[in-house]
Structure formats: structure tokens, C-alpha cells
Design a protein around this motif. Structure first.
Motif, PDB file in Angstrom:
ATOM      1  N   PRO A 143     -25.814  -2.493 -39.055  1.00 12.71           N
ATOM      2  CA  PRO A 143     -24.986  -2.712 -40.254  1.00 12.71           C
ATOM      3  C   PRO A 143     -25.637  -3.693 -41.214  1.00 12.71           C
ATOM      4  O   PRO A 143     -26.280  -4.663 -40.796  1.00 12.71           O
ATOM      5  CB  PRO A 143     -23.685  -3.281 -39.684  1.00 12.71           C
ATOM      6  N   ALA A 144     -25.432  -3.463 -42.496  1.00 13.08           N
ATOM      7  CA  ALA A 144     -25.988  -4.357 -43.518  1.00 13.08           C
ATOM      8  C   ALA A 144     -25.380  -5.745 -43.425  1.00 13.08           C
ATOM      9  O   ALA A 144     -25.958  -6.726 -43.906  1.00 13.08           O
ATOM     10  CB  ALA A 144     -25.751  -3.766 -44.901  1.00 13.08           C
ATOM     11  N   SER A 145     -24.203  -5.851 -42.796  1.00 16.86           N
ATOM     12  CA  SER A 145     -23.537  -7.145 -42.670  1.00 16.86           C
ATOM     13  C   SER A 145     -24.122  -8.012 -41.559  1.00 16.86           C
ATOM     14  O   SER A 145     -23.768  -9.188 -41.433  1.00 16.86           O
ATOM     15  CB  SER A 145     -22.038  -6.931 -42.395  1.00 16.86           C
ATOM     16  N   THR A 146     -25.009  -7.451 -40.755  1.00 13.83           N
ATOM     17  CA  THR A 146     -25.595  -8.208 -39.642  1.00 13.83           C
ATOM     18  C   THR A 146     -26.525  -9.287 -40.184  1.00 13.83           C
ATOM     19  O   THR A 146     -27.526  -8.994 -40.822  1.00 13.83           O
ATOM     20  CB  THR A 146     -26.380  -7.278 -38.696  1.00 13.83           C
ATOM     21  N   ARG A 147     -26.181 -10.542 -39.926  1.00 16.06           N
ATOM     22  CA  ARG A 147     -27.001 -11.656 -40.399  1.00 16.06           C
ATOM     23  C   ARG A 147     -27.949 -12.159 -39.320  1.00 16.06           C
ATOM     24  O   ARG A 147     -28.878 -12.923 -39.598  1.00 16.06           O
ATOM     25  CB  ARG A 147     -26.113 -12.812 -40.877  1.00 16.06           C
ATOM     26  N   ALA A 148     -27.699 -11.766 -38.088  1.00  7.02           N
ATOM     27  CA  ALA A 148     -28.595 -12.126 -36.986  1.00  7.02           C
ATOM     28  C   ALA A 148     -28.361 -11.156 -35.840  1.00  7.02           C
ATOM     29  O   ALA A 148     -27.222 -10.758 -35.572  1.00  7.02           O
ATOM     30  CB  ALA A 148     -28.342 -13.555 -36.523  1.00  7.02           C
ATOM     31  N   LEU A 149     -29.444 -10.793 -35.191  1.00  6.85           N
ATOM     32  CA  LEU A 149     -29.366  -9.898 -34.037  1.00  6.85           C
ATOM     33  C   LEU A 149     -29.958 -10.627 -32.842  1.00  6.85           C
ATOM     34  O   LEU A 149     -31.104 -11.085 -32.888  1.00  6.85           O
ATOM     35  CB  LEU A 149     -30.141  -8.609 -34.297  1.00  6.85           C
ATOM     36  N   LEU A 150     -29.172 -10.759 -31.774  1.00  7.40           N
ATOM     37  CA  LEU A 150     -29.627 -11.418 -30.553  1.00  7.40           C
ATOM     38  C   LEU A 150     -29.811 -10.364 -29.477  1.00  7.40           C
ATOM     39  O   LEU A 150     -28.909  -9.562 -29.207  1.00  7.40           O
ATOM     40  CB  LEU A 150     -28.604 -12.459 -30.095  1.00  7.40           C
ATOM     41  N   LEU A 151     -30.999 -10.353 -28.860  1.00  6.69           N
ATOM     42  CA  LEU A 151     -31.313  -9.441 -27.773  1.00  6.69           C
ATOM     43  C   LEU A 151     -31.481 -10.254 -26.500  1.00  6.69           C
ATOM     44  O   LEU A 151     -32.258 -11.210 -26.457  1.00  6.69           O
ATOM     45  CB  LEU A 151     -32.604  -8.673 -28.077  1.00  6.69           C
ATOM     46  N   VAL A 152     -30.736  -9.881 -25.467  1.00 10.96           N
ATOM     47  CA  VAL A 152     -30.784 -10.603 -24.194  1.00 10.96           C
ATOM     48  C   VAL A 152     -30.999  -9.588 -23.087  1.00 10.96           C
ATOM     49  O   VAL A 152     -30.389  -8.515 -23.086  1.00 10.96           O
ATOM     50  CB  VAL A 152     -29.480 -11.389 -23.939  1.00 10.96           C
ATOM     51  N   ALA A 153     -31.881  -9.924 -22.132  1.00 10.01           N
ATOM     52  CA  ALA A 153     -32.145  -9.021 -21.013  1.00 10.01           C
ATOM     53  C   ALA A 153     -32.176  -9.807 -19.713  1.00 10.01           C
ATOM     54  O   ALA A 153     -32.513 -10.996 -19.678  1.00 10.01           O
ATOM     55  CB  ALA A 153     -33.465  -8.277 -21.215  1.00 10.01           C
ATOM     56  N   PHE A 154     -31.816  -9.115 -18.612  1.00 10.00           N
ATOM     57  CA  PHE A 154     -31.880  -9.679 -17.265  1.00 10.00           C
ATOM     58  C   PHE A 154     -32.588  -8.694 -16.344  1.00 10.00           C
ATOM     59  O   PHE A 154     -32.472  -7.470 -16.510  1.00 10.00           O
ATOM     60  CB  PHE A 154     -30.476  -9.961 -16.727  1.00 10.00           C
ATOM     61  N   ASP A 155     -33.296  -9.246 -15.354  1.00  8.12           N
ATOM     62  CA  ASP A 155     -33.980  -8.386 -14.382  1.00  8.12           C
ATOM     63  C   ASP A 155     -33.700  -8.841 -12.953  1.00  8.12           C
ATOM     64  O   ASP A 155     -34.491  -8.606 -12.050  1.00  8.12           O
ATOM     65  CB  ASP A 155     -35.483  -8.371 -14.643  1.00  8.12           C
ATOM     66  N   GLY A 156     -32.558  -9.498 -12.737  1.00  4.41           N
ATOM     67  CA  GLY A 156     -32.214 -10.007 -11.406  1.00  4.41           C
ATOM     68  C   GLY A 156     -31.549  -8.958 -10.531  1.00  4.41           C
ATOM     69  O   GLY A 156     -31.659  -7.746 -10.759  1.00  4.41           O
ATOM     70  N   LYS A 157     -30.798  -9.437  -9.516  1.00  4.48           N
ATOM     71  CA  LYS A 157     -30.177  -8.529  -8.550  1.00  4.48           C
ATOM     72  C   LYS A 157     -29.027  -7.740  -9.151  1.00  4.48           C
ATOM     73  O   LYS A 157     -28.764  -6.606  -8.748  1.00  4.48           O
ATOM     74  CB  LYS A 157     -29.687  -9.328  -7.338  1.00  4.48           C
ATOM     75  N   ASP A 158     -28.315  -8.344 -10.094  1.00  6.69           N
ATOM     76  CA  ASP A 158     -27.164  -7.667 -10.704  1.00  6.69           C
ATOM     77  C   ASP A 158     -27.186  -7.887 -12.216  1.00  6.69           C
ATOM     78  O   ASP A 158     -26.350  -8.618 -12.765  1.00  6.69           O
ATOM     79  CB  ASP A 158     -25.868  -8.195 -10.097  1.00  6.69           C
ATOM     80  N   PRO A 159     -28.152  -7.267 -12.904  1.00  5.91           N
ATOM     81  CA  PRO A 159     -28.268  -7.515 -14.343  1.00  5.91           C
ATOM     82  C   PRO A 159     -27.055  -7.071 -15.140  1.00  5.91           C
ATOM     83  O   PRO A 159     -26.722  -7.678 -16.163  1.00  5.91           O
ATOM     84  CB  PRO A 159     -29.521  -6.723 -14.734  1.00  5.91           C
ATOM     85  N   ALA A 160     -26.372  -6.018 -14.683  1.00  7.51           N
ATOM     86  CA  ALA A 160     -25.203  -5.543 -15.424  1.00  7.51           C
ATOM     87  C   ALA A 160     -24.108  -6.609 -15.459  1.00  7.51           C
ATOM     88  O   ALA A 160     -23.475  -6.840 -16.493  1.00  7.51           O
ATOM     89  CB  ALA A 160     -24.684  -4.254 -14.795  1.00  7.51           C
TER      90      ALA A 160
END
Length: 454
Positions: A269-286
Motif C-alpha cells: 500500500p502507498a500508505s506504508t511508511r515502513a516495512l519490517l521483515l522478521v524471520a525465525f529458524d528455530g524449533k517452532d518458528p510459526a
């Protein structure tokens, strides 16, 4: 020059010594802007340790400067030639000499490409974690020279944490071996750590013993859209304060989001002023993603999109990988590399936005939010002298801002030529004096990569 090349040819094959100016011109500089580059006298491609020693002995005898190079993907001018120097390209020393799954080490030559080592380690269920964005082309020697980082630093750390030992040819041609092959070792001063990040000013790395880690599980990612960078930075602080250790945490400001949208039609969206991407690779990332998603919503995220599998995660992370190519489409770019404490990340982003407005320039910021390492990228028209001057002024103001916030002038790109004057400001007179004395011990004639860092 003829005397220099004749002397070099006594210990190097003819094909390893190049004086053709059309060829040497291609090796004058790395990828940094605003950095001068000289005209080298000769370009050499050694393939053995003995050949490197011969080059350095010759340079010492004739008092000729030597500029070591890897793949020249650096962004600070650290690999730029100086007039009448020997450019010492290490790209042909590119063998993985040993890969030991029991001791979890790799022994490599400096010209090995980062991605090639990663793929070789993966065959043993292992990984070499440092992953600069140029990992498909940058070399281990260059990574060691700059102390490179990457996207996974928030969890796995930077290059210096994985270099156990080095073989280094000194300015006078002697071979120095530092460090160890063992998991532990504290004998003597830590010369290995001293050499990592020294940008070829203390010696030439010809072999490295690197620590490997068990390959992590595939990571799951989420994307969170925020109405402001302040809100996104608040979420970053909450994630870290609550004890989470993501495998990746990247932030893109509105300028970068807009550029990526225009380039790849990502549908943000054009209204997005910042996008944060977070990832996990542990035993239970979900489960970890779900908890972090709630923290993002509490911090003001307007939308949180978690991936359900690896393929969806890769799609989400594609926006981050396209950030710099998208900004490159807008004009000439000048990439900064200022790291600040995580708690002051919001101030850094606000300050950069103010600089952009004041200078009338586009400045996009993408950052390794998990460790506070920001990459403000100034976009300008290199053919416009006034705009170029404002770009340089913006760069300097960003550096000043980073130091005022308790940060450092470089998190992973190195000092090189680009930030030499700023190093003195960060270190102070006592620190600078001691570093110059260290340089004199290793390189009393000052022939190794002169004019860089100090």
C-alpha cells in the motif's frame, strides 16, 4: 616500471603479470562512489603463497605500494589503486583446502567466493553464517578484510566471530600464522581479530581457518506494515526486549518501499511508511512469528502477513533483496553504513529524513534493524555538480548524526578511503595514535594499501 615487472617475473609466470592499461584500468577501484583511484603500475594474479611472498619482497625492496584486492565488491574504496602501485588480485587463490565436519572448520584460500563455501558446507549439513548481500560474488578474503556482516548477523554474528586463524604474508614477505584450529584458545595477543577488518593495511591473507555451524532449519518470515518508522522501530525494540532472537530482522523506509513497488509491483500500500521483515529458524518458528506479530500490532502495525511455508517466506523477503537495485534505478547512489544502538534507531531514521528534506534529495534507508546497522542510500544526478555536492554533504551529515547517537561510522563496509577522516573523529587522538603505531609494526615502510583507513 620495466624494472618492477622484470623483478616480479622472476617469481611469477608471465600470465600472472599484467601491464596492459586497458586491463589494469578495470582493477583501479571497487564499487564505492566519491573515492579517487590511481593508475597502477602492474596487476598481478598469484596462485601460491610463495608467489605472494615474492610480490611483497619485491615491493619492499623497491619501495612500491601494494593494494590487495578480492572481487572489488566493496563500498568504501578500500580496494582502490594508488598511482604506480602493484595491484595484488587474490581471486586465483580460490580453493577450499579442507572441510572438516568433526571439528566444524573450513580451511580456505582468500579468493573463495562466499556462496561457494556456503554450498560446500551445506553438503555436510553445515553452514558458514556470514552472508553479505554480495555473497554470490564477494570473496572470503574481502569479507575478512572488511569484517563483513549480512542479513543474518542479528542471530549469528559477523565475520570476525568465525575466523579462527589466518596465514598472512607481511609487507617484508614473511609468513605469519595466527590463531588456532581448536574450539578454544587464548594463547598470546589475539592477532587474528586484529587482522580481521584491517582492509589489507597490515598484511595479505593467504589462508583462513573458519568456524562452521550446523545448518539452520528453513526460516519462516513475516512482513509487518507500519504507518511510521517510529512505530516500526518501537516494534524492533519490543521484539529484542522480550528475548526473541530472530534469524533476520530488516526494516525498509517509505522511500525504499515505494522504489521496490515501482520496480517489482509488489503491491504494498502507498500508505506504508515502513516495512519490517522478521524471520525465525528455530524449533517452532510459526509460534515465534505469531508472538512477534502480536508485538507488531501492539506497536501500531496496520497489517501483519506471516508466511506459511518457505516459499512464501522467500516471496516476502524478496522485497528486501530488491531494495538497492530499486534505488539504483532512480539515479546514482551513495550507500552509507552507520550502525547505532537499537534503542536509537528511530532517531536515526528521523534524522535521515530531515537531512533528505533539507538537502532536497531522495534518501532511502534499509537497515539490519536487529543490530541497528542502517544503510541510508543517497540518490542523486552525478552529472549535476550542485546535486553531487549536496549528496556528499548529506553523506557527511548522516555520519555526524550516527556518531551523535552513540553509533559507529561503519558496521560492515569498512573505512577505506570514503570514511578515513571520519575514523579519526570516532577513535579520538589516543586511539588513532595507537592504531598508527600498530600499522608501523606490521608495515614500517607504509607500502600496504597506503592511504586507506588511517
Amino acid at each position: 616500471m620495466s624494472d618492477l615487472t622484470d623483478r616480479l617475473l622472476r617469481g611469477l609466470p608471465g600470465a600472472a603479470v599484467v601491464v596492459d592499461p586497458e586491463v589494469t584500468a578495470a582493477y583501479r577501484h571497487d564499487m564505492a562512489g566519491f573515492c579517487e583511484a590511481g593508475e597502477p603500475a602492474v596487476l598481478v594474479f598469484p596462485e601460491t603463497v610463495e608467489q605472494v611472498q615474492h610480490v611483497l619482497r619485491t615491493a619492499t625492496e623497491l619501495r612500491v605500494p601494494v593494494v590487495p584486492q578480492g572481487a572489488r565488491t566493496g563500498l568504501s574504496g578500500g580496494a582502490n589503486a594508488v598511482d604506480d602501485c602493484i595491484v595484488l588480485s587474490m581471486v586465483k587463490m580460490n580453493r577450499i583446502l579442507e572441510l572438516d565436519p568433526v571439528n566444524r572448520i573450513a580451511v580456505v584460500q582468500p579468493g573463495v567466493v562466499n556462496a561457494e563455501l556456503s554450498r560446500a558446507a551445506a553438503e555436510y549439513g553445515l553452514a558458514y553464517p556470514p552472508d553479505p548481500s554480495s555473497w554470490e560474488s564477494c570473496t572470503i578474503g574481502g569479507n575478512i578484510g572488511t569484517g563483513a556482516g549480512g542479513l543474518c548477523c542479528v542471530k549469528y554474528g559477523v565475520t570476525s566471530e568465525y575466523v579462527l586463524g589466518l596465514d598472512v604474508v607481511l609487507a617484508d614477505g614473511r609468513l605469519l600464522t595466527t590463531g588456532r584450529r581448536t574450539a578454544k584458545g587464548v594463547a598470546g595477543y589475539d592477532l587474528t581479530r586484529l587482522l580481521v577488518g584491517s582492509e589489507g593495511t597490515l598484511g595479505v591473507v593467504v589462508q583462513a581457518v573458519l568456524a562452521l555451524r550446523p545448518a539452520p532449519a528453513p526460516q519462516l518470515a513475516l512482513a509487518a506494515e507500519f504507518p511510521s518508522t517510529d512505530a516500526a522501530c518501537a516494534a524492533v525494540c519490543e521484539v529484542m526486549a522480550k528475548g526473541f532472537t530472530p534469524s533476520l530482522m530488516e526494516l525498509m523506509d517509505a522511500t525504499v518501499v515505494r522504489a521496490v513497488n515501482e520496480m517489482a509491483q509488489m503491491g504494498l500500500p502507498a500508505s506504508t511508511r515502513a516495512l519490517l521483515l522478521v524471520a525465525f529458524d528455530g524449533k517452532d518458528p510459526a509460534a515465534e512469528l505469531a508472538a512477534v506479530g502480536e508485538l507488531c500490532r501492539a506497536a501500531g502495525a496496520s497489517e501483519v502477513v506471516p508466511a506459511e511455508d518457505r516459499a512464501e517466506s522467500e516471496l516476502l523477503l524478496q522485497a528486501r533483496r530488491l531494495s538497492l537495485p530499486a534505488l539504483d534505478r532512480l539515479g546514482t547512489t551513495m550507500i552509507d553504513d552507520v550502525a547505532v544502538p537499537r534503542s536509537r534507531l528511530a532517531e536515526m531514521l528521523r534524522g535521515v529524513a530531515g537531512i533528505a528534506a533539507r538537502q532536497g534529495l531522495v534518501i532511502g534507508v534499509v537497515c539490519h534493524a536487529g543490530d541497528g546497522n542502517t544503510h541510508p542510500t543517497v540518490v542523486f544526478d552525478a552529472a549535476d555538480p550542485d546535486e553531487s555536492a549536496r549528496a556528499r554533504q548529506s553523506f557527511d551529515e548522516i555520519m555526524t548524526l550516527g556518531l551523535e547517537l552513540g553509533g559507529t561510522i561503519t558496521g560492515e563496509h569498512g573505512v577505506g578511503l570514503l570514511k578515513r577522516e571520519w575514523l579519526a573523529r570516532e577513535l579520538g587522538p589516543v586511539g588513532l595514535d595507537l592504531q598508527r603505531r600498530v600499522k608501523e609494526v606490521f608495515d614500517p615502510l607504509g607500502i600496504l594499501n597506503p592511504g586507506k583507513t588511517l
